[in-house]
Enzyme design. Structure first.
Site, PDB file in Angstrom:
ATOM      1  N   CYS A  87       0.865  -1.179   0.000  1.00 15.89           N
ATOM      2  CA  CYS A  87       0.000   0.000   0.000  1.00 15.89           C
ATOM      3  C   CYS A  87       0.899   1.225   0.000  1.00 15.89           C
ATOM      4  O   CYS A  87       1.638   1.455   0.970  1.00 15.89           O
ATOM      5  CB  CYS A  87      -0.923  -0.007   1.214  1.00 15.89           C
ATOM      6  SG  CYS A  87      -2.008   1.433   1.292  1.00 15.89           S
ATOM      7  N   CYS A 229      -5.187   6.209  -3.517  1.00 19.17           N
ATOM      8  CA  CYS A 229      -4.464   4.938  -3.582  1.00 19.17           C
ATOM      9  C   CYS A 229      -3.074   5.259  -4.109  1.00 19.17           C
ATOM     10  O   CYS A 229      -2.936   5.724  -5.251  1.00 19.17           O
ATOM     11  CB  CYS A 229      -5.166   3.931  -4.485  1.00 19.17           C
ATOM     12  SG  CYS A 229      -4.261   2.380  -4.702  1.00 19.17           S
TER      13      CYS A 229
END
Length: 291
Positions: A87, A229
């Site tokens: 991530c 993101c």
């Protein structure tokens, strides 16, 4: 009941519940992770990050073999309770958390190696945020993408940054803003392990001071639509550069609903890498009872 001490953090609105477990003694179940991430009945987050030493987690053996200095592992779980490889926003917030908790005390300009399920990632603290070297990227094939708000399916380009992405370009802001991403977009063929899906449009003008500028929205695998993101921003810039051809630069500014991220592509001995830059913030700390 389990009492868990936690900290809430975010990177451009991509939010996480973080907790410390240096010796790997706390194994949350998928149900407990879903409870934590529930925005009505829990703390609320896009994912959960456990701060654990690499030597204390099974996946850490491979990490320490690759980089003995990677003391800390980012044990990241999606909001639906499934594990994730990487991530980009989360790893910046994670390093910020490690520093604020006193687990690491880097000197100025020190690069910090962090273990992830996608290998070791190097993070550099800066004045206004953090930069992470996401490593080598790989093309991931071609897809058809369909989502609520699109009349017809659009072509998408697969990009792998340790986790899978499919990027599709739209004609303008109205198309991007008109998407309904409350439902997961449909991909054909369906990737074996699913994918994050990014929708991107150019800003006007596209190029400013040598930097290409794009806007993006994303539906994240295991989380739904999120405000940002990090690896998705990198994937969107890589895909747009591919479509734009040789005249496209290697420096990109990506606007997401939660803010703006920087992406840069650069050569290394092992091939081209891509880096991600952006802010990280810790919002509050507390305790929560988990069933």
């Amino acid at each position: 009941m389990t009492t868990l001490s936690f900290t809430k953090g975010h990177g451009t609105g991509n939010d996480f519940v973080l907790f410390s477990d240096p010796d790997g003694q706390i194994d949350l179940t998928p149900a407990q992770i879903r409870q934590l991430c529930d925005r009505h009945f829990g703390v609320g987050a896009d994912g959960v990050i456990r701060a654990v030493r690499s030597k204390s987690i099974v996946e850490g053996a491979a990490i320490l073999a690759e980089e003995p200095a990677a003391e800390w592992f980012m044990d990241y779980w999606n909001a639906d309770g499934s594990p994730s490889e990487m991530c980009g926003n989360g790893i910046r917030v994670y390093v910020h958390y490690l520093i604020e908790q006193g687990f690491i005390t880097p000197e100025r300009r020190d690069t910090i190696p962090i273990g992830t399920r996608a290998g070791v990632k190097d993070v550099l603290p800066g004045v206004s945020g953090y930069t992470v070297d996401l490593g080598r990227w790989r093309p991931g094939g071609e897809y058809l993408v369909n989502a609520r708000g699109l009349r017809v399916s659009r072509p998408g380009l697969g990009i792998n940054l340790g986790n899978p992405h499919v990027v599709t370009v739209l004609s303008g802001d109205a198309k991007l803003d008109g998407l309904d991403l409350s439902q997961e977009p449909e991909l054909g063929p369906l990737p074996e392990h699913g994918a994050n899906v990014e929708f991107v449009v150019p800003e006007e003008p596209l190029l400013k001071d040598g930097v290409a500028r794009i806007r993006m929205r994303v539906h994240e695998r295991g989380a739904g639509e999120t405000l940002s993101c990090g690896t998705g921003a990198a994937a969107a810039a890589l895909a747009f550069r591919h479509w734009g051809g040789d005249q496209m630069p290697n420096s990109w500014s990506v606007e997401v609903p939660g803010g703006r991220l920087g992406v840069r592509m650069f050569p290394t001995e092992e091939g081209e890498h891509v880096s991600l830059s952006g802010p990280a913030a810790l919002v509050y700390s507390g305790t929560v009872e988990l069933a």
